[in-house]
Scaffold this motif. Sequence first.
Motif, mmCIF file in Angstrom:
data_model
loop_
_atom_site.group_PDB
_atom_site.id
_atom_site.type_symbol
_atom_site.label_atom_id
_atom_site.label_comp_id
_atom_site.label_asym_id
_atom_site.label_seq_id
_atom_site.Cartn_x
_atom_site.Cartn_y
_atom_site.Cartn_z
ATOM 1 N N THR A 1 0.809 -1.220 0.000
ATOM 2 C CA THR A 1 0.000 0.000 0.000
ATOM 3 C C THR A 1 0.843 1.272 0.000
ATOM 4 O O THR A 1 0.312 2.361 -0.199
ATOM 5 C CB THR A 1 -0.921 0.018 1.231
ATOM 6 O OG1 THR A 1 -0.122 -0.180 2.406
ATOM 7 C CG2 THR A 1 -1.980 -1.067 1.135
ATOM 8 N N VAL A 2 2.140 1.157 0.222
ATOM 9 C CA VAL A 2 3.022 2.332 0.264
ATOM 10 C C VAL A 2 3.273 2.832 -1.156
ATOM 11 O O VAL A 2 3.651 2.062 -2.045
ATOM 12 C CB VAL A 2 4.358 1.997 0.949
ATOM 13 C CG1 VAL A 2 5.335 3.170 0.843
ATOM 14 C CG2 VAL A 2 4.126 1.632 2.414
ATOM 15 N N THR A 3 3.055 4.116 -1.379
ATOM 16 C CA THR A 3 3.295 4.719 -2.699
ATOM 17 C C THR A 3 4.496 5.640 -2.712
ATOM 18 O O THR A 3 5.049 5.924 -3.774
ATOM 19 C CB THR A 3 2.061 5.513 -3.159
ATOM 20 O OG1 THR A 3 1.748 6.515 -2.176
ATOM 21 C CG2 THR A 3 0.855 4.600 -3.336
ATOM 22 N N ALA A 4 4.898 6.136 -1.527
ATOM 23 C CA ALA A 4 6.021 7.070 -1.465
ATOM 24 C C ALA A 4 6.763 6.890 -0.152
ATOM 25 O O ALA A 4 6.166 6.552 0.882
ATOM 26 C CB ALA A 4 5.544 8.512 -1.606
ATOM 27 N N VAL A 5 8.078 7.139 -0.202
ATOM 28 C CA VAL A 5 8.940 7.061 0.977
ATOM 29 C C VAL A 5 9.729 8.358 1.062
ATOM 30 O O VAL A 5 10.401 8.751 0.102
ATOM 31 C CB VAL A 5 9.908 5.864 0.897
ATOM 32 C CG1 VAL A 5 10.797 5.817 2.136
ATOM 33 C CG2 VAL A 5 9.145 4.562 0.732
#
Length: 249
Positions: free
Chosen positions: A120-124
Amino acid sequence: MIVVGGEALVDLVPSAATTPGELGPLLPRLGGGPYSTAVALGRLGVDVSFLCRVSTDAFGDALLDRLRASGVRTDLVTRGPEPTTLAVVALAGDASARYTFHVLGTADRLVADPGPLPDTVTAVSLGSFSLALEPGATAYETVLRRESARGRLTVLDPNVRAGLIADQAAYRARFTSWLPDIGLLKMSDDDARWLGGTVADWLAAGVRAVVLTRGAAGLAVVTPDLRVAVPPAPATVADPRSPTHCAPA
């Protein structure tokens, strides 16, 4: 979801009643650039998780409480008995701040690589002096390279604290090695001068976009195809001694 990684600390700020040249009470204020970024995103309603190691001391409890109250996920936060990083703040007459950091053996330096982040992570977003202090710097570097290879948008804000960098040449070389894995590079013009190189150099190395902040001169957004200058907006400077102040990112 956005994952923000980096230090969580406590600023010790002089009381507003302290007169110039005198020592007075120091008031604790929760902060750290990455921590403040996560809190701001959470308060804006963004799905955000914070990646850090936080102390089990009273400061660590307060840091964790504010994250939760701001809507920030804490499943990537680990805890340990090490003390919380402290930044002692000295204020100049114009309210600008000078920081003295106490970072030896503190909790946020001991953050560990959590492994591949959820789908679910799209950006770090990573940043500040957590990228310079080991062993945490290597953990965050591992996250940066792996998540970039997995196609996530990676954001990096070096927010250089030169006094904490023992081998400055080695850090500059390490920063250069990160460039192919950075989607968005945000830095101040002071950071840019200290790190060396140019926006053109960073883009040529693989960065997809650069945001260069210039204080009262506004900011510039640069990609391989365009350059946009954004003028400054009028703003009221917050007094860091205010109880509601969260340390600047």
